[in-house]
Design a protein around this motif. Structure first.
Motif, mmCIF file in Angstrom:
data_model
loop_
_atom_site.group_PDB
_atom_site.id
_atom_site.type_symbol
_atom_site.label_atom_id
_atom_site.label_comp_id
_atom_site.label_asym_id
_atom_site.label_seq_id
_atom_site.Cartn_x
_atom_site.Cartn_y
_atom_site.Cartn_z
ATOM 1 N N LEU A 104 -55.537 31.577 20.016
ATOM 2 C CA LEU A 104 -54.726 30.369 19.881
ATOM 3 C C LEU A 104 -54.966 29.435 21.054
ATOM 4 C CD1 LEU A 104 -52.447 28.698 18.536
ATOM 5 C CD2 LEU A 104 -50.832 30.005 19.959
ATOM 6 N N ASN A 105 -55.237 28.178 20.735
ATOM 7 C CA ASN A 105 -55.431 27.103 21.713
ATOM 8 C C ASN A 105 -54.253 26.138 21.603
ATOM 9 O OD1 ASN A 105 -58.086 24.552 22.066
ATOM 10 N ND2 ASN A 105 -56.425 25.066 23.426
ATOM 11 N N VAL A 106 -53.638 25.821 22.740
ATOM 12 C CA VAL A 106 -52.610 24.774 22.752
ATOM 13 C C VAL A 106 -53.014 23.711 23.758
ATOM 14 C CG1 VAL A 106 -50.756 26.340 22.067
ATOM 15 C CG2 VAL A 106 -51.167 25.909 24.510
ATOM 16 N N MET A 107 -52.393 22.548 23.632
ATOM 17 C CA MET A 107 -52.655 21.444 24.548
ATOM 18 C C MET A 107 -51.474 21.307 25.494
ATOM 19 S SD MET A 107 -54.002 17.617 23.652
ATOM 20 C CE MET A 107 -52.571 17.135 22.668
ATOM 21 N N ALA A 108 -51.756 21.309 26.791
ATOM 22 C CA ALA A 108 -50.708 21.269 27.798
ATOM 23 C C ALA A 108 -50.823 20.022 28.654
ATOM 24 C CB ALA A 108 -50.766 22.523 28.671
ATOM 25 N N GLY A 109 -49.792 19.799 29.445
ATOM 26 C CA GLY A 109 -49.736 18.645 30.327
ATOM 27 C C GLY A 109 -48.357 18.573 30.945
ATOM 28 N N PRO A 110 -48.016 17.469 31.576
ATOM 29 C CA PRO A 110 -46.702 17.334 32.192
ATOM 30 C C PRO A 110 -45.581 17.654 31.205
ATOM 31 C CG PRO A 110 -48.092 15.503 32.831
ATOM 32 C CD PRO A 110 -48.855 16.262 31.780
ATOM 33 N N GLY A 111 -44.663 18.519 31.620
ATOM 34 C CA GLY A 111 -43.554 18.914 30.778
ATOM 35 C C GLY A 111 -43.781 20.192 29.999
ATOM 36 N N ALA A 112 -45.030 20.638 29.911
ATOM 37 C CA ALA A 112 -45.349 21.881 29.204
ATOM 38 C C ALA A 112 -45.141 23.077 30.133
ATOM 39 C CB ALA A 112 -46.790 21.852 28.714
ATOM 40 N N PRO A 113 -44.954 24.279 29.580
ATOM 41 C CA PRO A 113 -44.894 25.474 30.425
ATOM 42 C C PRO A 113 -46.181 25.618 31.228
ATOM 43 C CG PRO A 113 -44.190 25.963 28.175
ATOM 44 C CD PRO A 113 -44.759 24.581 28.151
ATOM 45 N N ASP A 114 -46.098 26.283 32.367
ATOM 46 C CA ASP A 114 -47.294 26.447 33.182
ATOM 47 C C ASP A 114 -48.263 27.434 32.536
ATOM 48 O OD1 ASP A 114 -46.371 29.027 33.798
ATOM 49 O OD2 ASP A 114 -45.550 28.420 35.728
ATOM 50 N N VAL A 115 -49.442 27.520 33.116
ATOM 51 C CA VAL A 115 -50.510 28.326 32.539
ATOM 52 C C VAL A 115 -50.090 29.785 32.397
ATOM 53 C CG1 VAL A 115 -52.802 29.270 33.031
ATOM 54 C CG2 VAL A 115 -52.392 26.809 33.244
ATOM 55 N N ALA A 116 -49.450 30.332 33.422
ATOM 56 C CA ALA A 116 -49.057 31.738 33.374
ATOM 57 C C ALA A 116 -48.063 32.005 32.247
ATOM 58 C CB ALA A 116 -48.458 32.162 34.717
ATOM 59 N N THR A 117 -47.130 31.096 32.046
ATOM 60 C CA THR A 117 -46.141 31.268 30.977
ATOM 61 C C THR A 117 -46.795 31.206 29.609
ATOM 62 O OG1 THR A 117 -44.394 30.316 32.362
ATOM 63 C CG2 THR A 117 -44.014 30.346 29.981
ATOM 64 N N LEU A 118 -47.692 30.256 29.415
ATOM 65 C CA LEU A 118 -48.388 30.148 28.129
ATOM 66 C C LEU A 118 -49.212 31.402 27.854
ATOM 67 C CD1 LEU A 118 -49.481 26.397 28.242
ATOM 68 C CD2 LEU A 118 -47.760 27.416 26.723
ATOM 69 N N ALA A 119 -49.816 31.957 28.890
ATOM 70 C CA ALA A 119 -50.582 33.191 28.718
ATOM 71 C C ALA A 119 -49.667 34.331 28.274
ATOM 72 C CB ALA A 119 -51.295 33.554 30.017
ATOM 73 N N GLU A 120 -48.487 34.411 28.860
ATOM 74 C CA GLU A 120 -47.535 35.450 28.479
ATOM 75 C C GLU A 120 -47.083 35.312 27.031
ATOM 76 O OE1 GLU A 120 -44.384 35.144 31.265
ATOM 77 O OE2 GLU A 120 -45.544 35.962 32.949
ATOM 78 N N LEU A 121 -47.104 34.092 26.523
ATOM 79 C CA LEU A 121 -46.696 33.842 25.141
ATOM 80 C C LEU A 121 -47.801 34.171 24.141
ATOM 81 C CD1 LEU A 121 -44.848 30.433 25.670
ATOM 82 C CD2 LEU A 121 -43.800 32.665 25.203
#
Length: 272
Positions: free
Chosen positions: A206-223
């Motif tokens: 799964l690929n998501v697009m992140a930026g200001p306001g999004a969870p940080d990289v570590a949190t997205l990895a945990e998800l």
């Protein structure tokens, strides 16, 4: 195709076994800056590429100009390159296949292929699946294991009933996987519950697009996210500096907005 591009494609696939973070580039120097920062691969942003070439985002650039830019980016770095080819720069599956042939010839080993058909509409599911299948056939014919990232724009464009949007997205993800996609890209969603449900509901990275306001990289990895893109946001930030600096010097005659500029010699060296 050479063994080198095949090896790069295999490496790019392997990078999705962990977490791949892609600060998107739009020209040769931005690609070298991204690689120099430690990125293990470089991905282009279609919006940034289009803007740099004087066109709007949204399949307006055309195949030849897009492939020409992709070739310059791929030649500029030693890491795998993935190209955002928007909707494939064609209305037909055969045209999408031709675009993929051009991307591979340009030296890239991945593509993003989106299913948007307009500001708030998506292509028919079966039609998009055939476009993905055509892209896969083109890569197979070239004997390159292209990483085909199938972008689903249900959330980004607010398509359909919000109550069934997750289900509809996962239906598309399954169909695209069957058609030959290597990964699923769902921009426009960063809330933890939805991201986790998407990661659990698809068998592909799964690929998501992140930026200001999004969870940080570590949190997205945990998800459960396998790939994080920054989309056009770096290009937007760069162009914001252009506007601020231009407005400042033309209005106040001062130069403060240029205080954090990169060193001329460093950029010149990266360009060589």
């Amino acid at each position: 195709m050479t063994s080198d591009i095949k090896a790069r494609a295999e490496l790019f696939h392997a990078l999705h076994d962990g977490l791949l973070v892609l600060p998107n580039a739009w020209d040769a120097v931005s690609a070298r800056l991204v690689a120099d920062a430690g990125a293990r691969a470089v991905a282009t942003t279609s919006a940034g590429v289009a803007w740099s070439l004087g066109a709007p985002d949204g399949d307006a650039l055309g195949r030849d100009r897009a492939v020409g830019l992709i070739a310059r980016v791929a030649a500029a770095v030693d890491v795998p390159v993935s190209a955002d080819v928007e909707g494939g720069y064609s209305d037909t599956p055969d045209g999408v296949a031709k675009t993929v042939e051009g991307v591979l010839a340009a030296g890239a080993v991945g593509v993003n292929l989106e299913d948007a058909a307009g500001p708030a509409t998506l292509r028919d599911l079966a039609e998009q699946a055939e476009r993905i299948a055509a892209a896969r056939r083109a890569a197979d014919a070239a004997d390159v294991p292209l990483f085909l990232n199938a972008r689903i724009d249900t959330y980004l464009r607010g398509v359909g009933d919000p109550d069934t949007r997750l289900r509809d997205t996962l239906i598309r993800a399954a169909a695209y996987a069957d058609a030959g996609a290597s990964g699923i890209f769902v921009p426009g969603v960063t809330d933890a519950g939805t991201v986790a449900a998407l990661a659990e509901g698809t068998t592909l990275p799964l690929n998501v697009m992140a930026g200001p306001g999004a969870p940080d990289v570590a949190t997205l990895a945990e998800l459960g996210v396998s790939r994080i893109s920054l989309g056009s946001s770096i290009a937007q930030a760069a162009y914001a500096v252009v506007r601020r600096a231009a407005r400042q010097v033309l209005s106040s005659g001062t130069y403060d907005e240029l205080a954090d500029a990169l060193d001329y010699g460093e950029l010149n060296a990266l360009s060589g």
